[in-house]
Write a protein that holds these residues in place. Structure first.
Motif, short mmCIF file in Angstrom:
data_model
loop_
_atom_site.label_atom_id
_atom_site.label_comp_id
_atom_site.label_asym_id
_atom_site.label_seq_id
_atom_site.Cartn_x
_atom_site.Cartn_y
_atom_site.Cartn_z
N PRO A 23 99.15 7.33 44.55
CA PRO A 23 98.33 6.53 44.03
C PRO A 23 98.68 4.97 44.11
N GLY A 24 97.80 4.18 44.14
CA GLY A 24 98.23 2.55 44.30
C GLY A 24 98.80 2.25 45.53
N ALA A 29 96.23 0.58 47.64
CA ALA A 29 95.42 -0.60 46.96
C ALA A 29 96.55 -1.82 47.28
N CYS A 55 96.06 -3.08 50.70
CA CYS A 55 95.07 -4.05 50.82
C CYS A 55 95.22 -5.27 50.27
N ARG A 92 91.29 10.30 45.84
CA ARG A 92 91.48 9.15 45.14
C ARG A 92 91.91 7.90 45.73
N ALA A 93 93.20 8.56 46.17
CA ALA A 93 94.36 7.28 46.87
C ALA A 93 93.51 6.85 48.10
N GLU A 109 90.90 3.80 47.78
CA GLU A 109 91.47 2.71 47.21
C GLU A 109 91.27 1.67 48.56
N GLU A 111 87.36 0.72 47.97
CA GLU A 111 87.43 -0.14 46.67
C GLU A 111 87.63 -1.46 47.07
N ALA A 112 88.67 -1.76 47.94
CA ALA A 112 89.10 -3.18 48.16
C ALA A 112 88.25 -3.79 49.04
N ARG A 117 81.99 4.38 45.75
CA ARG A 117 83.01 3.68 45.19
C ARG A 117 83.29 2.24 45.99
#
Ligand SMILES: Nc1ncnc2c1ncn2[C@@H]1O[C@H](COP(=O)(O)OP(=O)(O)O)[C@@H](O)[C@H]1O
Ligand SMILES: [Mg+2]
Length: 466
Positions: free
Chosen positions: A170-171, A174, A177, A206-207, A210, A213-214, A236
């Motif tokens: 995760p992350g 993000a 991005c 979820r990952a 991201e 989401e960005a 999302r």
């Protein structure tokens, strides 16, 4: 890269400059000293096997303007041109972000998913290049080093960056991005690649999400309508959503009537709001059709017309090695080198392609293990074996201990009459198979990167040439 003075690089990275502040980096940023050239910046990275600091002097001798390092290298030529930072990947990320921010006319598109990122990136780049100067990474240059290094290749002439974003946790996406904020984001699928590290498919989703989401509100999220976990990412993102898919009539851009020719190359009708086009790909396997449709959807959003999309897809070639390379030997044996990596989805896809190619002959698979599957590893390997047996292969060779459960799974299929063999390494697989092969046979070689089976495929090809 856009030219930057050492003073500016030190400012962007928060580094300590030793050397001429007015000297400028005008060439490429590299972490491999063998690729260092005049005017470039050499970033010294400490890896598992080697420490880049040991090669800083060689990079300077090759003409590098400066060295980005975490500690002083006690060589006068290097000391005289060093920028010392706490963390080299973070410094590269900061530099990449500064370069992107300085290039407002460059549009960033990111591609993620569990399987097919590199294939889609390579296809998309070959379409987007028709619109203007495009930067895309070579191979799978998609992590905390490759990503900023790719972005740093952009300059004032760059119009598009087509980037591959990978995650092992995760992350990660993000973070990538933030290095190069995408306006367009493509999510291909949520599958089992690295699922062990993530903890399961929902965590993978979820990952991967991201990326969307960005995206900004004036961006576009390009989502696979055939994958429920990907489609759910629509909730999302602030961006407009465009869907792609195969067959599903709800997808905005889709492929219908998918067929494979004798060589396993897909032919399909591309359906878009502007009309339809007949496509025949030069790449192999039905599983790459969604990748091609995703590439088409991205190019279309960037402004490429249908005729160019169709022409570009039909002309596109494989740019990255060891992914479904189909070679026919002089003696009529076909070798499929798909040894770049392996996860349950891509092994199934490759076995399906093998079955198709071997329709008139015998199919053999040399399979290494699929890495990073966590607690489901054994069961996943058994399932692959069952799938392979159902594909009616003539022979299944599992290479290495971790791949052995494949054979147990194959034996679950009582009706299967093929030969199952466990061997310790690639050489033993070659010895077991080479003498049996005859014209019309097809051999698939596939494994995770760690198994390094690409040499087996090469040897199978060379063996015939001798
Ligand atoms: N959409 C897809 N579904 C399943 N497997 C795929 C797909 N696209 C490509 N593959 C297979 O996955 C493997 C990795 O492909 P690649 O494009 O390198 O993906 P990635 O960059 O995501 O690892 C190859 O064996 C390829 O044939
Ligand atoms: Mg890749």
């Amino acid at each position: 890269m856009i030219p930057l003075t050492l003073a500016r690089i030190a400012e962007i990275t928060g580094g300590e400059l030793h050397g001429d502040p007015a000297a400028a980096v005008t060439g490429e940023v590299v972490i491999d000293s063998r690729r260092a050239g005049p005017g470039g910046l050499f970033a010294a990275v400490a890896g598992e096997r080697a420490d880049g600091h040991d090669f800083a002097a060689a990079a300077v001798a090759a003409g590098a303007t400066a060295v980005l390092a975490t500690r002083p290298v006690p060589v006068p030529s290097v000391l005289a041109r060093s920028i010392l930072v706490g963390d080299v990947p973070a410094a590269l990320a900061a530099l990449a972000r500064a370069v992107i921010d300085a290039l407002p006319s460059a549009t960033v598109a990111g591609i993620t998913g569990s399987s097919g990122k590199t294939t889609t990136k390579d296809l998309a780049a070959q379409l987007v290049e028709r619109l203007g100067p495009t930067i895309a990474p070579a191979g799978s240059f998609n992590n905390e080093f490759g990503h900023p290094l790719t972005v740093l290749r952009a300059d004032a002439s760059t119009r598009y960056l087509v980037l591959e974003l990978s995650a092992r946790g995760p992350g990660h996406i993000a973070y990538l991005c933030r290095v190069a904020p995408p306006r367009y984001g493509v999510v291909l699928n949520v599958g089992h690649a690295h699922a062990g590290e993530f903890g399961g498919l929902d965590q993978v989703a979820r990952a991967k999400g991201e990326l969307v989401e960005a995206l900004p509100a004036d961006g576009v999220a390009i989502l696979n309508a055939d994958d429920p976990r990907v489609l759910a990412m629509a909730a999302r993102t602030a961006a407009r959503v465009v869907t792609f898919g195969v067959d599903d009539p709800s997808a905005a851009i889709r492929a219908a009537d998918v067929r494979l020719d004798d060589e396993g190359r897909p032919t399909f009708t591309l359906l878009t709001p502007e009309g339809q086009a007949a496509i025949t790909l030069r790449l192999h396997g039905a599983h790459i059709v969604p990748d091609a449709v995703a590439a088409a959807a991205l190019a279309r959003e960037l402004g490429l017309g249908l005729a160019d999309i169709a022409d570009g897809l039909c002309a596109a070639v494989a740019r990255s090695r060891w992914r479904m390379e189909v070679h026919r030997r002089g003696d009529g044996v076909t070798v499929i080198n798909d040894a770049y990596n392996a996860n349950p989805e891509s092994v199934r896809a490759a076995l399906q392609a093998l079955r198709h190619l071997a329709a008139a002959g015998r199919g053999f698979a040399i399979l290494g293990h699929m890495a990073e599957l966590g607690g489901t590893s054994r069961a996943s390997h058994e399932d692959i074996g069952e799938f392979a047996a159902q594909a009616e292969l003539a022979g299944l060779i599992a290479v290495g201990d971790e791949a052995a459960p494949i054979l147990a799974g194959a034996r679950r299929v009582r009706s299967w009459t093929g030969e199952a063999l466990a061997v310790p390494d690639g050489q033993a697989a070659l010895e077991a198979l080479s003498n049996q092969l005859k014209p019309g046979d097809v051999v698939l070689v596939k494994a995770s990167r760690a198994a390094r089976l690409e040499g087996v495929a090469a040897d199978l090809l060379e063996g015939a040439a001798r």
